[in-house]
Design a protein around this motif. Structure first.
Motif, short mmCIF file in Angstrom:
data_model
loop_
_atom_site.label_atom_id
_atom_site.label_comp_id
_atom_site.label_asym_id
_atom_site.label_seq_id
_atom_site.Cartn_x
_atom_site.Cartn_y
_atom_site.Cartn_z
N THR A 4 0.83 -1.04 -0.03
CA THR A 4 0.05 0.10 0.01
C THR A 4 0.93 1.25 0.06
O THR A 4 1.99 1.23 0.09
N HIS A 5 0.26 2.44 0.13
CA HIS A 5 0.97 3.68 0.02
C HIS A 5 1.05 4.19 1.53
O HIS A 5 0.42 4.72 1.83
N ASP A 6 2.28 4.01 2.03
CA ASP A 6 2.74 4.36 3.09
C ASP A 6 1.82 4.30 4.40
O ASP A 6 1.82 4.97 5.49
N VAL A 7 1.29 3.13 4.32
CA VAL A 7 0.58 2.67 5.70
C VAL A 7 0.32 1.05 5.81
O VAL A 7 0.32 0.49 4.81
N TYR A 8 0.65 0.51 7.00
CA TYR A 8 0.65 -0.82 7.28
C TYR A 8 -1.16 -0.91 7.72
O TYR A 8 -1.69 -0.31 8.46
#
Length: 168
Positions: A24-28
């Motif tokens: 994903t983009h910058d998030v877990y």
């Protein structure tokens, strides 16, 4: 969209993985386990989305996740289904599509027929559906049957089709 790209979504439904890992983009993000439709293999799937690699101690920016995997043949059957699994997000997507297309289906002169055995021909479907003018079968177990009007399709909608004792 919120449910991802169609290709990976279809692959996840077909493969029935125990674990579904994506970037994903910058998030877990770890989703609650979700139930799979009945079939072979696991009964539920765990989804984990990993962020872009970064030097951060913030758990929301996590990009490495350890999984303790055991091959399915060695797993006790009860361990393949999470007791607290939620509905599949893919089923939710199907429900959204169905709701979105409900108006068009109500006004349509084409009926969708699911669960069609592979040996059923288009001519046989037309013969068994009163007022049908055309039918298109697929190798995926469904068909589309066309009628002269939406009224004829609506009238045929309640027709019970049965092949080898199985109702469609």
């Amino acid at each position: 969209n919120a449910l991802g790209s169609a290709g990976p979504r279809e692959a996840a439904k077909a493969c029935r993985p125990r674990y579904h890992v994506a970037a994903t983009h910058d998030v877990y993000w770890a989703r609650h386990p979700y139930r799979l439709r009945p079939g072979p293999g696991p009964g539920s799937t765990r989804f984990v989305a990993l962020a872009k690699a970064a030097l951060s101690t913030d758990k929301a920016k996590k990009w490495l996740h350890a999984l303790d995997l055991e091959p399915i043949p060695y797993c006790p059957p009860a361990s393949l289904t999470e007791a607290d699994a939620t509905a599949s997000p893919f089923d939710e997507w199907i429900d959204l599509v169905v709701q979105d297309n409900k108006r068009r289906r109500d006004e349509s002169s084409t009926l969708f027929v699911g669960g069609v055995p592979p040996y059923v021909t288009e001519d046989e479907l037309k013969r068994r559906m009163p007022g049908a003018v055309d039918a298109r079968t697929t190798s995926k177990g469904y068909a589309f049957v066309d009628f002269d009007s939406a009224a004829a399709a609506a009238a045929a909608k309640d027709t019970v089709l049965e092949f080898d004792g199985k109702k469609l």
